[in-house]
Design an enzyme around this catalytic site. Sequence first.
Site, PDB file in Angstrom:
ATOM      1  N   LYS A  25       0.711  -1.245  -0.262  1.00 58.99           N
ATOM      2  CA  LYS A  25       0.086  -0.022   0.010  1.00 58.99           C
ATOM      3  C   LYS A  25       0.719   1.178   0.313  1.00 58.99           C
ATOM      4  O   LYS A  25       1.970   1.546   1.171  1.00 58.99           O
ATOM      5  CB  LYS A  25      -1.010  -0.349   1.576  1.00 58.99           C
ATOM      6  CG  LYS A  25      -0.400  -0.289   3.030  1.00 58.99           C
ATOM      7  CD  LYS A  25       0.123   1.749   2.698  1.00 58.99           C
ATOM      8  CE  LYS A  25       0.623   1.328   4.777  1.00 58.99           C
ATOM      9  NZ  LYS A  25       1.660   2.633   4.468  1.00 58.99           N
ATOM     10  N   PRO A  42       9.196  -4.397  -0.314  1.00 48.55           N
ATOM     11  CA  PRO A  42      10.378  -4.302   0.090  1.00 48.55           C
ATOM     12  C   PRO A  42      10.064  -4.547   1.831  1.00 48.55           C
ATOM     13  O   PRO A  42       8.991  -4.037   2.458  1.00 48.55           O
ATOM     14  CB  PRO A  42      10.946  -3.121  -0.208  1.00 48.55           C
ATOM     15  CG  PRO A  42      10.801  -2.662  -1.472  1.00 48.55           C
ATOM     16  CD  PRO A  42       9.665  -3.499  -1.085  1.00 48.55           C
ATOM     17  N   VAL A  43      11.133  -4.871   3.121  1.00 46.46           N
ATOM     18  CA  VAL A  43      11.262  -5.314   4.202  1.00 46.46           C
ATOM     19  C   VAL A  43      10.935  -3.589   5.192  1.00 46.46           C
ATOM     20  O   VAL A  43      12.000  -3.061   4.851  1.00 46.46           O
ATOM     21  CB  VAL A  43      11.842  -6.236   4.748  1.00 46.46           C
ATOM     22  CG1 VAL A  43      11.787  -6.275   6.714  1.00 46.46           C
ATOM     23  CG2 VAL A  43      11.832  -7.608   4.063  1.00 46.46           C
ATOM     24  N   ALA A  44      10.040  -3.469   6.504  1.00 49.95           N
ATOM     25  CA  ALA A  44      10.252  -2.697   6.933  1.00 49.95           C
ATOM     26  C   ALA A  44      10.516  -0.559   6.129  1.00 49.95           C
ATOM     27  O   ALA A  44      11.786   0.009   6.210  1.00 49.95           O
ATOM     28  CB  ALA A  44      11.333  -2.603   8.117  1.00 49.95           C
ATOM     29  N   GLY A  79       7.579   1.495   4.927  1.00 51.77           N
ATOM     30  CA  GLY A  79       6.318   1.905   4.956  1.00 51.77           C
ATOM     31  C   GLY A  79       5.284   1.554   3.978  1.00 51.77           C
ATOM     32  O   GLY A  79       4.446   2.564   3.696  1.00 51.77           O
ATOM     33  N   ALA A 112       3.927  -1.322   4.543  1.00 50.58           N
ATOM     34  CA  ALA A 112       3.046  -2.458   4.732  1.00 50.58           C
ATOM     35  C   ALA A 112       3.478  -4.392   4.651  1.00 50.58           C
ATOM     36  O   ALA A 112       2.018  -4.446   4.480  1.00 50.58           O
ATOM     37  CB  ALA A 112       1.240  -2.001   4.992  1.00 50.58           C
ATOM     38  N   SER A 138       1.418  -5.972   7.054  1.00 44.72           N
ATOM     39  CA  SER A 138       0.534  -6.260   7.652  1.00 44.72           C
ATOM     40  C   SER A 138      -0.104  -6.991   6.467  1.00 44.72           C
ATOM     41  O   SER A 138      -1.204  -7.691   7.013  1.00 44.72           O
ATOM     42  CB  SER A 138       0.782  -5.144   8.076  1.00 44.72           C
ATOM     43  OG  SER A 138       1.046  -3.913   8.465  1.00 44.72           O
ATOM     44  N   ASP A 184      -1.914  -2.042  10.949  1.00 44.45           N
ATOM     45  CA  ASP A 184      -2.401  -1.704   9.242  1.00 44.45           C
ATOM     46  C   ASP A 184      -2.996  -2.573   8.862  1.00 44.45           C
ATOM     47  O   ASP A 184      -3.033  -2.598   7.282  1.00 44.45           O
ATOM     48  CB  ASP A 184      -1.179  -1.615   8.255  1.00 44.45           C
ATOM     49  CG  ASP A 184      -0.695   0.200   8.207  1.00 44.45           C
ATOM     50  OD1 ASP A 184      -1.569   1.026   8.485  1.00 44.45           O
ATOM     51  OD2 ASP A 184       0.469   0.458   8.133  1.00 44.45           O
TER      52      ASP A 184
HETATM   53  O1  C5P Z   1       0.440  -1.607  15.166  1.00 46.14           O
HETATM   54  P1  C5P Z   1       1.167  -1.803  14.851  1.00 46.14           P
HETATM   55  O2  C5P Z   1       2.044  -2.838  16.197  1.00 46.14           O
HETATM   56  O3  C5P Z   1       1.722  -1.578  13.549  1.00 46.14           O
HETATM   57  O4  C5P Z   1       2.422  -0.223  14.941  1.00 46.14           O
HETATM   58  C1  C5P Z   1       3.385  -0.167  15.017  1.00 46.14           C
HETATM   59  C2  C5P Z   1       3.856   1.413  16.162  1.00 46.14           C
HETATM   60  O5  C5P Z   1       3.618   2.545  15.948  1.00 46.14           O
HETATM   61  C3  C5P Z   1       3.349   1.430  17.305  1.00 46.14           C
HETATM   62  O6  C5P Z   1       3.891   1.054  18.581  1.00 46.14           O
HETATM   63  C4  C5P Z   1       2.867   2.308  17.809  1.00 46.14           C
HETATM   64  O7  C5P Z   1       3.980   3.322  18.489  1.00 46.14           O
HETATM   65  C5  C5P Z   1       3.099   3.093  16.801  1.00 46.14           C
HETATM   66  N1  C5P Z   1       1.534   3.639  16.272  1.00 46.14           N
HETATM   67  C6  C5P Z   1       0.701   4.560  16.582  1.00 46.14           C
HETATM   68  N2  C5P Z   1      -0.697   5.275  16.445  1.00 46.14           N
HETATM   69  C7  C5P Z   1      -1.395   3.978  15.671  1.00 46.14           C
HETATM   70  C8  C5P Z   1      -0.273   2.688  14.794  1.00 46.14           C
HETATM   71  C9  C5P Z   1       1.239   2.953  14.634  1.00 46.14           C
HETATM   72  O8  C5P Z   1       1.680   5.437  17.443  1.00 46.14           O
HETATM   73  N3  C5P Z   1      -2.354   4.192  15.247  1.00 46.14           N
END
Ligand code: C5P
Length: 287
Positions: free
Chosen positions: A10, A94-96, A98, A100, A103, A136
Site C-alpha cells: 500500500k 521491501p521490508v520495513a 512503509g 505495509a 501487514s 495496518d
Molecule cells: O500496530 P503496530 O504494531 O503496527 O504499530 C507499530 C507502532 O506504531 C506502535 O507501537 C506505535 O508506536 C505506532 N503507532 C501509533 N499509532 C497508530 C499506529 C501505530 O502510534 N495508530
Amino acid sequence: MEIMEKAPAKINLGLDALYQRPDGYHELEMIMASVDLSDRITVRPLTKKTIELTTDSSFLPTDKKNHVYQAAELLMERYGVTGGVAIDIEKKIPVAAGLAGGSSDCAATLRALNQLWDLDLSLEELAKLGSEIGSDVPYCIYGNTAYVSGRGEKVEKIADIPCCYVILVKPHMSVSTQTVFKALNVKQAQHPDIAGLRKAVEAHDYQAMIEKMGNTLEDVTILKYPVIRQIKESMMKFGADVALMSGSGPTVFCLVKQEKRAQRIYNALKGFNDEVYLVRMLQCAVE
Ligand code: C5P
C-alpha cells in the site's frame, strides 16, 4: 490442497496523526491505496498441529516474531483448529519500508486460512482479528482505496484513485514505525487536509488530489534520513506530478499520469538507487 493469496503493498496518499491517545497509539486519518507490487502467500494443511513458516527472504523471521505466524496462531487458538499449516511467503515488497508488506502478508494469511480451515469468517471479522496483530492489517484485509481512521481499525472504502503510474524508491535503511511515532510532535507537525484529499479522490480529480497529498510523519523521518528529501527532489526534477514518503518511511513514491514519462523517471532514478519499482495502482478509476 494449497491456497494462494496475493498480498499487495500500500501507499499512503495522505497520513495525518491528530493526537496521541491514552493507550499510546495515535489517532490517525489516512487515505490508502494498493499498488501492483505483491508478495504471495501459500498455505498448505499439515496433519500435525504445528505452524511451519518458510520464505525466500533473508530479512524475515520465521518464528512467532513474524505477523504471519501470529495470524495462524490466533486463528488456531480462537477457533480450535486441530490440524497445522505450512505457510510460504514469496517476498517482493521491501521490508520495513512503509509499504505495509508485513501487514499485507498477515492479512493475506488470515484470508487464506479462513478458506483452508472453512472458518466462514466475514472480512469484518478478519479485520477485527487482524487489528490485534497490527494497526495496518485491517486496511490490508480489504485493500483498494480507503479512508482509514482510529488506530487503523476503521476502514471505509472510497472511490478508486484516478489511474496513474507509481514509481517507488526504497533507500537502504529500514525504519521502525514506533521510533518515528515517538519522535513526532503532533502540535508542531504539519497536518495535511485529509478531508480535502478524500473529496478530490471521490471527485476523480487527479490535479486536486496531488495538491492535497501529504504525510505528517515525513518531516520526522527526513530529519533522521535527509536522503528522503533528496529522492523527493530528484523525482520532481525528473518530471513527477507529486512525490511523497509512504507511511513512516523510508520508501518514497511519486505519481505520474503518462507511461512514457513514468518510464523516463524510473530510468533516471535507477541510475543512482538500487531499489526502484515502476508499478500501477491495483484498482483505479479511468478519468
Ligand atoms: O500496530 P503496530 O504494531 O503496527 O504499530 C507499530 C507502532 O506504531 C506502535 O507501537 C506505535 O508506536 C505506532 N503507532 C501509533 N499509532 C497508530 C499506529 C501505530 O502510534 N495508530
